[in-house]
Design an enzyme around this catalytic site. Structure first.
Site, PDB file in Angstrom:
ATOM      1  N   CYS A   1       7.439   3.042  -3.262  1.00  0.00           N
ATOM      2  CA  CYS A   1       7.896   1.647  -3.354  1.00  0.00           C
ATOM      3  C   CYS A   1       9.302   1.565  -3.950  1.00  0.00           C
ATOM      4  O   CYS A   1       9.793   2.517  -4.556  1.00  0.00           O
ATOM      5  CB  CYS A   1       6.915   0.811  -4.170  1.00  0.00           C
ATOM      6  SG  CYS A   1       7.112   0.937  -5.959  1.00  0.00           S
TER       7      CYS A   1
ATOM      8  N   HIS B   1       5.409  -2.899  -7.121  1.00  0.00           N
ATOM      9  CA  HIS B   1       4.687  -1.625  -7.216  1.00  0.00           C
ATOM     10  C   HIS B   1       3.186  -1.806  -6.994  1.00  0.00           C
ATOM     11  O   HIS B   1       2.570  -1.090  -6.197  1.00  0.00           O
ATOM     12  CB  HIS B   1       4.917  -0.945  -8.565  1.00  0.00           C
ATOM     13  CG  HIS B   1       4.012   0.238  -8.720  1.00  0.00           C
ATOM     14  ND1 HIS B   1       4.231   1.427  -8.060  1.00  0.00           N
ATOM     15  CD2 HIS B   1       2.830   0.384  -9.375  1.00  0.00           C
ATOM     16  CE1 HIS B   1       3.245   2.262  -8.317  1.00  0.00           C
ATOM     17  NE2 HIS B   1       2.371   1.660  -9.116  1.00  0.00           N
TER      18      HIS B   1
ATOM     19  N   ASP C   1      -9.513 -10.141  -0.834  1.00  0.00           N
ATOM     20  CA  ASP C   1      -8.398 -10.807  -1.505  1.00  0.00           C
ATOM     21  C   ASP C   1      -8.648 -10.670  -2.993  1.00  0.00           C
ATOM     22  O   ASP C   1      -9.805 -10.597  -3.422  1.00  0.00           O
ATOM     23  CB  ASP C   1      -8.341 -12.296  -1.160  1.00  0.00           C
ATOM     24  CG  ASP C   1      -9.384 -13.081  -1.936  1.00  0.00           C
ATOM     25  OD1 ASP C   1     -10.570 -13.055  -1.558  1.00  0.00           O
ATOM     26  OD2 ASP C   1      -9.045 -13.695  -2.968  1.00  0.00           O
TER      27      ASP C   1
ATOM     28  N   CYS D   1       9.404   2.453  -7.714  1.00  0.00           N
ATOM     29  CA  CYS D   1       9.278   3.879  -8.037  1.00  0.00           C
ATOM     30  C   CYS D   1      10.443   4.707  -7.511  1.00  0.00           C
ATOM     31  O   CYS D   1      10.769   5.747  -8.071  1.00  0.00           O
ATOM     32  CB  CYS D   1       7.948   4.424  -7.508  1.00  0.00           C
ATOM     33  SG  CYS D   1       6.546   3.851  -8.493  1.00  0.00           S
TER      34      CYS D   1
ATOM     35  N   CYS E   1       4.592   7.615  -5.294  1.00  0.00           N
ATOM     36  CA  CYS E   1       4.716   6.283  -4.696  1.00  0.00           C
ATOM     37  C   CYS E   1       6.083   6.096  -4.058  1.00  0.00           C
ATOM     38  O   CYS E   1       7.098   6.542  -4.586  1.00  0.00           O
ATOM     39  CB  CYS E   1       4.479   5.220  -5.769  1.00  0.00           C
ATOM     40  SG  CYS E   1       4.663   3.539  -5.176  1.00  0.00           S
TER      41      CYS E   1
ATOM     42  N   ASP F   1      -8.320 -20.564   1.227  1.00  0.00           N
ATOM     43  CA  ASP F   1      -9.583 -20.667   0.525  1.00  0.00           C
ATOM     44  C   ASP F   1      -9.888 -22.156   0.415  1.00  0.00           C
ATOM     45  O   ASP F   1      -8.988 -22.977   0.248  1.00  0.00           O
ATOM     46  CB  ASP F   1      -9.466 -20.019  -0.851  1.00  0.00           C
ATOM     47  CG  ASP F   1     -10.830 -19.896  -1.505  1.00  0.00           C
ATOM     48  OD1 ASP F   1     -11.838 -20.195  -0.841  1.00  0.00           O
ATOM     49  OD2 ASP F   1     -10.879 -19.500  -2.682  1.00  0.00           O
TER      50      ASP F   1
END
Lengths: 374, 374
Positions: free
Chosen positions: A308, A337, A268, A311, A306, A93
């Site tokens: 991940c 997560h 983003d 989880c 989930c 950016d």
């Protein structure tokens, strides 16, 4: 002009499309989400975790890195990829947003922007050319031209001035950019808030200059959602199909899916990572504020659906315990997560577009998000 | 008495030995280092990282967990392993050290210890039986009997009293422990500082009670190093060869290698993890204080000989940048390195004992540690 983007599939019932942005550090499959790594690290995560979560690129902030550790330090390491040791694409950016929102005593003139460092008050003057130089020195894959960003609400007269200046700066940015042959891409940022005549002007000005990609800036900062969506719809009709479109800083999944419906390719936002550190966790069935007493003995994972690391291993009760104890691993597990949640949605979105069933997925996601806290 | 420990090799030129502690959650190869996870997480790390670094067990703090989240919450999850989702052995410190050092208004009577919670001042009374109950409720693999710990220096008269009380409590702890059949182990803690007659008394008292392992407590808190080492040497002659010995809280590698030379099997310390968060990094060539300006452009890893994730990927310059920016990933990367450094040394120590060359490794390690900052 060189081709750095290709559309790979179109959804027939919406403007959603999948595509591929080619960069020196690999391809980015769009629609894509760029986790924010302002200082060269996604907050609370290691690069290997960010990669394993499926991130295809990260976003660094040219302004922050310019101040500290400084360009020389980074250049000495061989550029930003080597300095931070991240092998995949990096978008920088320009830092315009930070300059206008963080720093005191900002004075914008046609020549450039004068301001005081938010760290020590040092007076700094940056011209659009300088901002190109900074990002070329960083060696990011995608650089953003310096724009002139105004808060919401601003008068139409001021917004018109900002569009004019942004176009002028865009031209100068491109000229400077062309002085050095580079594999880097330069993207332009359009302004004009939700005034279509201004946004149209801004887009047309930038199209005439030709950028590798086009960003929609100055949105998602308080303007009515319907007007924002109308702006995206109209922009979709004006922007070339063969260039990527980037909606800067917008992070609510509810908005992201609508923006993708209107042809946006890149996003983003700090939302998933910042919320994680604050203990607000996303799930397919609404948000969870992990510090709530009701989770103290809740043996369920954040989200049973989930996959991940967090989880698969940890209960809400344990995550609440870590949050309450202010353990660093709380920020890490929560960020894993939330970022997985986002990147997984983007993965599903790309799949659904390829299968020409984007609207179905969108409806499903929006319905789930409306559910109450589990 | 059941056998939960076996010596697997002896170094012939020292008292160093390798061994195996058997627990319901797997074996611990000794000499071993237990990373501290007072609240149920090694600070700054995820369990998978701790495991990948080679940790064989972690140490949790019974006192902290008793206060928060409380025993009921943990019991409801099925015990500490399930609550924190750590599959390997867990040793619980009784929390005695924390009670004596953290809490105000401590009053020790033969019956137990009265104090105010360091959190909210709540008055708490814990008898040695309670501390056994707490650890049985947690379901750790190794529980520690409540001891009476005095700061250094304390008068011999007071230390004598502390030994007496510690032995009395050890007896009561064991009696309570035997009321419930358990696969858990109970280890006793000896006191007496560096007064050999007191330490000897303490050891003999505890040997008569019979524990699964014996800890040396109240050491490494300021007493002269030579006297400490003499105490360890004499204790080696008195402690049974077929039981593990645990030197509590001692963390300098310089001391650890000497203690292993004198027959110690188990260590724990916050040093590698706490130093990491403070930016002090260990290396095979001395310590590195990462915030120092001289590392601002240093492209080398912390330790060129180190194989950890941090050293394989990141420069001192980047690590300094992360530290200065107070990024969470600074604490994570530094902790990975420091803990790898420790666990790798323990791995090498076990190998060298198996090869009967411990003194050679010790000499080499001590020489390296004497080198100046790289």
């Amino acid at each position: 002009m060189r081709k750095t983007f290709a559309v790979t599939a179109r959804d027939t019932s919406s403007a959603a499309r999948t595509g591929k942005i080619r960069t020196p550090h690999g391809d980015i499959e769009t629609p894509a989400f760029a986790p924010v790594a302002s200082q060269g690290t996604v907050k609370a995560l290691l690069h290997e975790q960010v990669e394993n979560l499926g991130a295809q690129l990260i976003l660094v902030n040219a302004y922050h890195l310019y101040l500290r550790p400084g360009l020389e330090t980074i250049a000495e390491s061989g550029g930003i990829h080597d300095f931070i040791s991240w092998p995949k694409p990096i978008l920088s950016d320009s830092g315009g947003f930070q300059i206008y929102s963080l720093t005191p005593l900002v004075k914008v003139t046609p020549e450039g922007v004068k301001f005081s460092s938010h760290l020590d008050g040092t007076k700094i003057f940056l011209r659009p050319e300088d901002v190109v130089d900074i990002q070329q020195s960083l060696g990011t894959d995608i650089a953003m031209a310096l724009d002139y960003f105004l808060p919401f609400p601003s008068t139409k007269a001021r917004l018109k001035e900002a569009v004019k200046l942004t176009s002028l700066w865009a031209r100068r940015s491109k000229d400077r950019f062309l002085e050095k042959p580079a594999r880097q891409q330069l993207w332009g940022i359009t302004q004009g808030s939700v005034f279509w005549d201004l946004r149209q002007q801004s887009i047309e000005d930038l199209l005439a200059i030709e950028f590798d990609g086009y960003a929609l800036g100055g949105l998602g900062i308080g303007e009515p959602k319907a007007e924002l969506m109308e702006t995206l719809e109209k922009a979709d009709g004006l922007l070339p199909r063969d260039r990527p479109r980037y909606l800067m800083g917008m992070g609510y999944v509810e908005d992201i899916v609508e923006a993708i419906d209107r042809g946006i390719d890149l996003f983003d936002c700090v939302l998933p990572t910042r919320n994680a550190r604050n203990g607000t966790l996303f799930s397919s069935r609404g948000k969870i504020v992990i510090k709530n007493q009701k989770y103290a003995r809740d043996k369920r994972p954040i989200d049973a659906e989930c996959g991940c690391y967090t989880c698969r291993h940890f209960s809400r009760a344990y995550l609440r315990h870590l949050y309450e104890r202010e353990e660093i691993s709380s920020a890490v597990l929560n960020t894993i997560h939330n970022l997985f949640f986002y990147l997984d949605i983007f993965h599903k979105i790309r799949q659904s577009i390829a299968l020409d069933s984007y609207r179905e997925l969108k409806r499903q996601l929006l319905n789930q998000l409306k559910e109450s806290e589990p």
